[in-house]
Scaffold this motif. Structure first.
Motif, PDB file in Angstrom:
ATOM      1  N   LYS A  50       0.861  -1.209   0.000  1.00 41.38           N
ATOM      2  CA  LYS A  50       0.000   0.000   0.000  1.00 41.38           C
ATOM      3  C   LYS A  50       0.877   1.232   0.000  1.00 41.38           C
ATOM      4  N   LEU A  51       0.287   2.301  -0.501  1.00 42.51           N
ATOM      5  CA  LEU A  51       0.996   3.583  -0.500  1.00 42.51           C
ATOM      6  C   LEU A  51      -0.021   4.708  -0.315  1.00 42.51           C
ATOM      7  N   SER A  52       0.234   5.577   0.616  1.00 41.98           N
ATOM      8  CA  SER A  52      -0.531   6.819   0.784  1.00 41.98           C
ATOM      9  C   SER A  52       0.440   7.954   0.590  1.00 41.98           C
ATOM     10  N   ILE A  53       0.079   8.903  -0.271  1.00 42.96           N
ATOM     11  CA  ILE A  53       1.001   9.978  -0.620  1.00 42.96           C
ATOM     12  C   ILE A  53       0.260  11.303  -0.635  1.00 42.96           C
ATOM     13  N   ALA A  54       0.884  12.339  -0.115  1.00 36.85           N
ATOM     14  CA  ALA A  54       0.284  13.677  -0.087  1.00 36.85           C
ATOM     15  C   ALA A  54       1.375  14.718  -0.087  1.00 36.85           C
ATOM     16  N   LYS A  55       1.139  15.781  -0.844  1.00 39.93           N
ATOM     17  CA  LYS A  55       2.074  16.910  -0.884  1.00 39.93           C
ATOM     18  C   LYS A  55       1.462  18.039  -0.072  1.00 39.93           C
ATOM     19  N   THR A  56       2.212  18.571   0.888  1.00 34.94           N
ATOM     20  CA  THR A  56       1.669  19.593   1.770  1.00 34.94           C
ATOM     21  C   THR A  56       2.742  20.615   2.086  1.00 34.94           C
ATOM     22  N   ASN A  57       2.320  21.676   2.795  1.00 37.44           N
ATOM     23  CA  ASN A  57       3.248  22.718   3.228  1.00 37.44           C
ATOM     24  C   ASN A  57       3.609  22.510   4.693  1.00 37.44           C
ATOM     25  N   GLU A  58       4.821  22.765   5.022  1.00 39.38           N
ATOM     26  CA  GLU A  58       5.289  22.648   6.405  1.00 39.38           C
ATOM     27  C   GLU A  58       5.787  24.018   6.856  1.00 39.38           C
ATOM     28  N   TYR A  59       5.305  24.456   8.023  1.00 35.57           N
ATOM     29  CA  TYR A  59       5.640  25.783   8.537  1.00 35.57           C
ATOM     30  C   TYR A  59       6.470  25.622   9.813  1.00 35.57           C
ATOM     31  N   GLN A  60       7.439  26.526  10.013  1.00 34.89           N
ATOM     32  CA  GLN A  60       8.304  26.499  11.188  1.00 34.89           C
ATOM     33  C   GLN A  60       8.332  27.882  11.815  1.00 34.89           C
ATOM     34  N   THR A  61       8.476  27.890  13.121  1.00 35.18           N
ATOM     35  CA  THR A  61       8.595  29.175  13.824  1.00 35.18           C
ATOM     36  C   THR A  61      10.054  29.612  13.929  1.00 35.18           C
ATOM     37  N   LYS A  62      10.933  28.626  14.103  1.00 33.28           N
ATOM     38  CA  LYS A  62      12.360  28.938  14.226  1.00 33.28           C
ATOM     39  C   LYS A  62      13.161  27.994  13.337  1.00 33.28           C
ATOM     40  N   PRO A  63      13.782  28.495  12.327  1.00 34.01           N
ATOM     41  CA  PRO A  63      13.545  29.851  11.777  1.00 34.01           C
ATOM     42  C   PRO A  63      12.191  29.908  11.073  1.00 34.01           C
ATOM     43  N   ALA A  64      11.600  31.111  10.966  1.00 34.62           N
ATOM     44  CA  ALA A  64      10.294  31.268  10.326  1.00 34.62           C
ATOM     45  C   ALA A  64      10.414  30.973   8.850  1.00 34.62           C
ATOM     46  N   ALA A  65       9.819  29.868   8.465  1.00 38.99           N
ATOM     47  CA  ALA A  65       9.925  29.462   7.059  1.00 38.99           C
ATOM     48  C   ALA A  65       8.798  28.510   6.724  1.00 38.99           C
ATOM     49  N   ALA A  66       8.592  28.342   5.420  1.00 37.19           N
ATOM     50  CA  ALA A  66       7.584  27.402   4.919  1.00 37.19           C
ATOM     51  C   ALA A  66       8.205  26.622   3.779  1.00 37.19           C
ATOM     52  N   SER A  67       7.967  25.333   3.745  1.00 36.05           N
ATOM     53  CA  SER A  67       8.524  24.490   2.692  1.00 36.05           C
ATOM     54  C   SER A  67       7.524  23.426   2.320  1.00 36.05           C
ATOM     55  N   THR A  68       7.714  22.901   1.072  1.00 40.08           N
ATOM     56  CA  THR A  68       6.835  21.848   0.586  1.00 40.08           C
ATOM     57  C   THR A  68       7.409  20.498   0.994  1.00 40.08           C
ATOM     58  N   VAL A  69       6.539  19.646   1.525  1.00 43.12           N
ATOM     59  CA  VAL A  69       6.962  18.349   2.048  1.00 43.12           C
ATOM     60  C   VAL A  69       6.105  17.282   1.399  1.00 43.12           C
ATOM     61  N   LEU A  70       6.733  16.178   1.001  1.00 44.78           N
ATOM     62  CA  LEU A  70       6.014  15.034   0.460  1.00 44.78           C
ATOM     63  C   LEU A  70       5.907  13.981   1.551  1.00 44.78           C
ATOM     64  N   LEU A  71       4.704  13.635   1.930  1.00 44.26           N
ATOM     65  CA  LEU A  71       4.469  12.668   2.989  1.00 44.26           C
ATOM     66  C   LEU A  71       4.080  11.345   2.362  1.00 44.26           C
TER      67      LEU A  71
END
Length: 460
Positions: free
Chosen positions: A402-423
């Motif tokens: 089985k495979l479950s796949i999703a592309k989402t955004n990941e946010y961080q406070t330190k350092p303040a940033a946002a990135s795309t993550v494949l889960l």
């Protein structure tokens, strides 16, 4: 074969006598006499029927229902005493006349009391057209009562009973004016009372007079002997009452005809003469009694000379002594064509604005639909891409189930940033080594173009 003029006239007389003979189907004189005398009494059943008929006719007048009024006239027993008066005068039976008059007086009092009582308690107070129609008797009402009375007494003297009597009851309309008189009493309007009661008297008098004429023609053997002086005196009284009734009716009919003629001529005059190039009639009022035509003009001012000329034309339309009054509301440079174009333009502009709004709304909806379709297409492409990734992984690692796949955004406070993550979440029959996991992670980054891949593996 030649026929002499005398023979021809004789044949014509014989044919006419045959056609117009009233004796052919006439009842016996004894039967006629008994039938008329039986219809005099207003008591018991007849009295109750009279009261109920008065109530029905009053309701019909109150709610302006012709059908209800006709029904009341059909069941009314008023014809009996009235015809008995004429019959009594025809055979010189003055006791019969007194008895019939007494019963008719009872009918009148009962009728006035019942109708007045109804209109006093009725919540409706507006005088309807059926009611007002019984307040101005004319010579036509006299003629209707006379001809109706003749038809009624002829029917009463026939062997075979037909629908003539009910028809006479409807045509002569005894009940409605009596009820209208009660309305006049209940509402304190003596004009309505006297007008309606006069119409009722006209009907009574001329039905009785018609009966007298026919009885005098058939000459029944029940005539009582009176002296010539008494006979002449009675006839004078009868004719005096008839003329006293006819003359006011003729006067009222003349007034009515005069008013209708004036209204007709005035309307024709307005239609043909009061036509203005730069103006129009906003309001008009015609008074036949005052012989007055009152109009209100809107538009460019009409000169006094033109108005004087229009007033003179009243005589051409056979309205002498009539007066034209013109009120003017002046609007400079009134152009009906331009006004019509302006109104049409406003309507078209309003319609165009509505059309533009609807078009804009339709365009927005179409754009939204296009976006939804594009998103749906992207979603389908995304699902197909995920299926390919799953197939490629299974080809490399057959133990993956089985495979479950999703592309989402990941946010961080330190350092303040946002990135795309494949889960990814894998279900595998066998455990994957650390090296296998590293290879899968590196392959997915290249395959999907995502910098971060988070892999989670479940063992089956």
């Amino acid at each position: 074969m030649k026929i002499s003029a005398q023979a021809f006239i004789t044949r014509v007389r014989t044919a006419l006598a045959f056609r117009f003979n009233l004796n052919a189907d006439q009842h016996g004189f004894d039967d006629i006499d008994q039938s008329i005398r039986d219809g005099i009494e207003i008591r018991g059943t007849n009295l109750w029927v009279l009261m109920l008929a008065i109530f029905i006719a009053s309701i019909g007048l109150d709610v302006n229902s012709t059908a209800v009024i006709i029904g009341a006239m059909l069941i009314s027993p008023l014809m009996g005493p009235i015809m008995a008066i004429g019959y009594g005068a025809g055979i010189n039976d003055y006791e019969l006349i007194k008895k019939a008059l007494g019963n008719l007086l009872v009918c009148i009092l009962i009728g006035l009391f019942t109708s007045t009582l109804y209109f006093l308690i009725s919540p409706l107070s507006t005088a309807q057209s059926e009611l007002l129609a019984r307040t101005t008797p004319t010579i036509w009402d006299v003629l209707i009562a006379l001809f109706g009375g003749l038809a009624g007494i002829i029917a009463s003297t026939r062997k075979e009973k037909t629908n003539i009597i009910p028809g006479v009851a409807i045509a002569t309309a005894l009940m409605p004016p009596l009820c209208t008189a009660g309305y006049g009493i209940a509402n304190g309007s003596m004009d309505i009372f006297f007008g309606a009661f006069f119409l009722f008297l006209i009907n009574c008098i001329f039905i009785a007079f018609a009966t007298l004429l026919l009885v005098s023609y058939i000459d029944p053997p029940h005539k009582r002997f009176v002296s010539e002086a008494v006979g002449r005196k009675v006839k004078r009284y009868i004719y005096a009452v008839v003329f006293a009734t006819v003359l006011p009716s003729i006067y009222l009919a003349y007034g009515m005809v005069t008013r209708e003629v004036f209204l007709s001529r005035a309307n024709e005059y307005i239609k043909k003469e009061l036509v203005f190039e730069n103006g129009f009639i906003a309001k008009q009022s015609i008074s036949a009694d005052e012989r007055l035509i009152d109009i209100t003009l809107v538009g460019q001012k009409v000169s006094d000379e033109r108005l004087i000329e229009l007033s003179k034309k009243l005589e051409i339309y056979r309205m002498p002594n009539a007066k034209l009054i013109v009120h003017q509301t002046v609007i400079k440079e009134l152009d009906e064509t331009r006004l019509s174009k302006t109104l049409l333009t406003e309507v078209l502009n309003s319609t165009q604005q509505t059309f533009d709004v609807k078009n804009s709304q339709l365009a927005d909806l179409q754009n939204e639909l296009a976006k939804l379709r594009a998103q749906q297409g992207k979603q389908n492409d995304y699902l197909q891409e995920q299926k390919k990734i799953f197939d490629e992984l299974v080809a490399q690692y057959p133990q993956i189930e089985k495979l479950s796949i999703a592309k989402t955004n990941e946010y961080q406070t330190k350092p303040a940033a946002a990135s795309t993550v494949l889960l990814l979440n894998l279900t595998s029959k066998k455990s994957l080594s650390r090296e296998d996991r590293r290879k899968i992670n590196a392959w997915l980054k290249v395959r999907t173009g995502v910098d971060q891949v988070k892999l989670s593996i479940n063992m089956h």
